[in-house]
Motif scaffolding. Structure first.
Motif, short mmCIF file in Angstrom:
data_model
loop_
_atom_site.label_atom_id
_atom_site.label_comp_id
_atom_site.label_asym_id
_atom_site.label_seq_id
_atom_site.Cartn_x
_atom_site.Cartn_y
_atom_site.Cartn_z
N PHE A 236 -7.13 -18.91 7.02
CA PHE A 236 -7.42 -18.00 5.28
C PHE A 236 -8.79 -17.90 5.24
CE2 PHE A 236 -4.76 -21.06 2.62
CZ PHE A 236 -3.14 -20.57 3.04
N ILE B 147 -3.98 -14.47 3.78
CA ILE B 147 -2.66 -16.19 2.24
C ILE B 147 -1.60 -15.44 2.71
CG2 ILE B 147 -3.15 -17.24 0.57
CD1 ILE B 147 -5.69 -16.17 -0.45
N ASP C 285 -5.96 -10.11 0.64
CA ASP C 285 -5.31 -11.73 0.33
C ASP C 285 -4.29 -11.63 1.81
OD1 ASP C 285 -2.99 -10.02 -0.77
OD2 ASP C 285 -3.03 -11.62 -2.51
N VAL D 152 -10.22 -19.57 -2.78
CA VAL D 152 -9.07 -19.55 -1.95
C VAL D 152 -7.47 -20.37 -2.85
CG1 VAL D 152 -7.19 -19.69 0.08
CG2 VAL D 152 -9.75 -18.44 -0.26
#
Ligand code: AMP
Length: 401
Positions: free
Chosen positions: A23, A38, A35, A77
């Motif tokens: 991440f 992720i 992102d 996150v």
């Protein structure tokens, strides 16, 4: 490459699984930029949750050098993950000790805990045995889905396996290994590699390893200029590595001996500086009119030639931009190569942050077979190395000891 045990082989129901994820995303003022990393881990998380596991997520973020540093906190996150996962995520204020126990006590039916940045402890990068043991305390089994960190033997990618023997690769890790490993072991031919970027030195191992496997190697970017210097072409103030002249001669001789087509640019864009507003022009690579200017992109004749080779390929691997593509006027060569790769019917694998971003910029990501999430790790695999974080995972078919 030996296939590894995957999360599909793990018993998960009612168990706690430590999943090492990558991440390491850009965060500014608490807001996540891109992102992709992720989202790339979501299939593995979803699989573990669907199978009834409680998930403990560990990741690094940036380089806090073993110190708890608020700007490198993974807390933003956790909030972002809640949104994309659609379920609550409990954030543990540290990755070991009492905060982890507290978080696990609060986890409830959401069943996801995100640990604070692993690199807040020097034991992570030091692969410290005691730190690895403490990390392992939070779980019954282990999954590594952090391909981008698999070329490092850290506590969360290596040492932890001394304590959690029931271990496997996550779905992202397995996909990376399948694509990159399969590429090297049984490529459909012609197999074409495209290498660019700043330095020959950074990709020497990759060049050496690929020369024994590919049918053609297309070279672009600053890398080409060390070859040109070795061939006696004028290079002006282009980026060169003068200590590698002998090496590039050896590479050229090696390619010829093996019957590999090693293609260098025929024309290039030259400019007085990297300033995008500076006037620039296209010259043949042997044209002395380059003077004291520098080569910043491949030219249209090179693009046409490379596109032809790419169109005939059955397998393509690409790493590194063809020019200083961050500067708009010097991006066309890289973007054209991105489009050529996307339009070809070949199995295409693209790795390295810059080539991946060029693919995004050209709007052709959907037409690429596999976009690798790990620049450094994918280069090491292409260079023929085994990755320590992969090596320690049990092989497919291996049970728990
Ligand atoms: P690498 O990390 O080795 O893949 O290098 C990527 C960098 O190479 C990018 O930042 C590009 O701007 C740079 N690069 C590519 N071509 C050139 C060039 N002709 N001159 C200077 N830098 C270049």
């Amino acid at each position: 490459m030996i296939a590894k045990r995957t999360i599909h082989d793990l018993a998960l129901d009612g168990r706690r699984v430590f999943i090492r994820v990558d991440f390491n995303v850009p965060i500014r003022d608490g807001v996540i930029g891109d992102d992709t990393r992720i989202r790339a881990a979501l299939p593995t998380l979803q699989h573990a949750l669907d199978r009834g596991a409680t998930v403990v997520l560990g990741s690094h973020l940036g380089r806090p050098n073993g110190q708890a540093t608020p700007t490198f906190s993974l807390k933003p996150v956790a909030a972002h993950l809640e949104q994309v996962l659609g379920r609550p995520v409990v954030f543990a204020e540290d990755c070991v000790g009492a905060p982890v126990k507290t978080a696990l006590g609060q986890v409830g039916s959401g069943r996801v805990v995100l640990l604070e940045n692993l690199r807040f402890h020097p034991g992570e990068e030091g692969n410290d045995r005691e730190f690895a043991r403490q990390l392992a305390e939070s779980a019954d089994c282990y999954v590594n889905d952090a391909f981008g960190a698999a070329h490092r033997a850290h506590a969360s990618t290596a040492g932890i396996l001394n304590h959690l023997h029931d271990a496997a690769a996550g779905l992202l890790m397995a996909a990376e290994l399948r694509h990159l490993g399969g590429l090297l072991s049984k490529p459909s031919r012609p197999f074409v590699a495209i290498l660019g970027g700043a330095k020959v030195s950074g990709k020497l191992e990759v060049i050496d390893n690929l020369l024994g496997r590919v049918d053609a190697l297309l070279v672009g970017g600053a890398m080409a200029y060390t070859f040109f210097l070795a061939q006696g072409h004028p290079v002006g103030r282009s980026l060169v590595e003068t200590d590698l002249l002998e090496t590039t001669r050896r590479i050229l001789a090696d390619a010829a001996k093996r019957g590999v087509q090693l293609a260098l640019p025929r024309d290039h864009v030259v400019a007085p500086s990297l300033d995008g507003d500076a006037t620039h022009e296209t010259l043949a690579v042997d044209d002395p009119a380059i003077g004291d200017r520098m080569g910043v992109d491949i030219g249209p004749a090179t693009v046409a030639r490379y596109a032809e080779v790419i169109a005939n390929a059955k397998t393509i691997v690409w790493n590194g931009p063809m020019g200083v593509f961050e500067v708009e006027p010097f991006a066309p060569g890289t973007v054209a190569v991105a489009k050529a790769v996307a339009h070809s019917a070949a199995r295409s694998i693209v790795g390295g942050g810059d080539s991946v971003s060029a693919i995004g910029r050209a709007g052709v990501a959907d037409a690429i077979t596999h976009i690798s999430t790990g620049g450094g790790a994918s280069l090491e695999l292409l260079g023929g190395r085994t990755l320590p974080g992969v090596d320690v995972l049990p092989d497919a078919g291996e049970g728990v000891d």
